[in-house]
Design an enzyme around this catalytic site. Structure first.
Site, PDB file in Angstrom:
ATOM      1  N   TYR A 164       0.798  -1.228   0.000  1.00 17.88           N
ATOM      2  CA  TYR A 164       0.000   0.000   0.000  1.00 17.88           C
ATOM      3  C   TYR A 164       0.832   1.282   0.000  1.00 17.88           C
ATOM      4  CZ  TYR A 164      -3.476   3.440   1.618  1.00 17.88           C
ATOM      5  OH  TYR A 164      -4.288   4.542   1.743  1.00 17.88           O
ATOM      6  N   LYS A 168       1.201   4.342  -2.928  1.00 16.95           N
ATOM      7  CA  LYS A 168       0.654   5.674  -2.680  1.00 16.95           C
ATOM      8  C   LYS A 168       1.755   6.728  -2.747  1.00 16.95           C
ATOM      9  CE  LYS A 168      -3.727   4.951  -2.192  1.00 16.95           C
ATOM     10  NZ  LYS A 168      -4.700   5.549  -3.128  1.00 16.95           N
TER      11      LYS A 168
END
Length: 256
Positions: A164, A168
């Site tokens: 993740y 990002k």
């Protein structure tokens, strides 16, 4: 002989100053219109009388003005959106491209599904942002707005979020590159690029996944939609990373 008192004629300029100019109806492409934020944004913009083009691999909500069904492959997504927008009036450019696609994945180096989670995050966040930038390059008006989906956790070092956080962070890097010199990066003259970097959005999926969490610190989708609409209307700062911070039900958008 007495003359009647003179009545001053109304000044045309003062009448013009008092005239109320109705707000212009915007044209917005919502990438990821089938997700929680995408659905809420499509509904919010439609209520304003704006024209929305919803694009997603999933079914788009009925609130969008025009639904664009997307394949999973990024290049195919570009081609599908280009084909749909070329059927519209070429003189009517998009005022904004808003990427609401995101996703979430946990994992460590020991996780068996690490690569699967990373691939899903790259597709839903990074590739989706590249596709959005590609569309903005060709169909957005000068001075338009591109919104990309970041995360408040992007600058952090979180060992349990390997699929993740790095993805990002890549979206944040992409936004910085585009905002540094929009024209040199291929965007229209005067374009603005901003990043939405939430902690936790109050979506149905998050409610289902974390039913016992403190929801008073989650940012309501309606609040985010109102903020994005304001950005589209000209209130955004090019290159800004906006982090919505919610406490006790009140939200402020902080540039970080």
């Amino acid at each position: 002989i007495t003359s009647s008192p003179r009545v001053a004629a109304p000044c045309p300029c003062s009448l013009a100053a008092r005239a109320v100019v109705p707000p212009r109806a915007m044209r917005v492409l919502v990438f990821g219109a089938g997700g929680g934020l995408g659905r809420a944004l499509s509904r919010s913009l439609r209520q304003r009388g704006w024209t929305t083009f919803g694009a997603d691999v999933a079914a788009c909500p009925s609130e969008v003005s025009h639904a664009i069904s997307l394949p999973k492959q990024p290049q195919g997504q570009v081609e599908a959106i280009f084909a749909a927008l070329r059927q519209q009036d070429a003189a009517k450019k998009l005022d904004a491209v808003v990427n609401c696609s995101g996703g979430f994945a946990m994992g460590t180096a020991a996780s068996e599904d690490l690569l699967g989670g990373a691939e899903a995050m790259v597709a839903s966040s990074f590739y989706a942002s590249l596709v959005s930038a590609r569309v903005a390059s060709s169909f957005m008006r000068p001075g338009g707005l591109l919104v990309l989906p970041g995360a408040a956790a992007a600058p952090a070092a979180l060992p349990g979020l390997l699929p993740y956080v790095p993805v990002k962070a890549a979206v944040h890097s992409l936004a910085r590159c585009l905002a540094a010199s929009p024209v040199e990066a291929g965007l229209p003259e005067g374009a603005k690029v901003v990043t939405l970097a939430p902690v936790t959005l109050d979506t149905p999926m998050n409610r289902k996944a974390m039913p016992d969490a403190d929801h008073s610190t989650w940012t309501p989708l309606e609040t985010v939609c109102e903020e994005i609409a304001g950005w589209i209307e000209g209130q955004a700062e090019n290159g800004a990373v906006y982090e919505p911070r919610t406490k006790g039900g009140a939200t402020e958008f902080v540039v970080v």
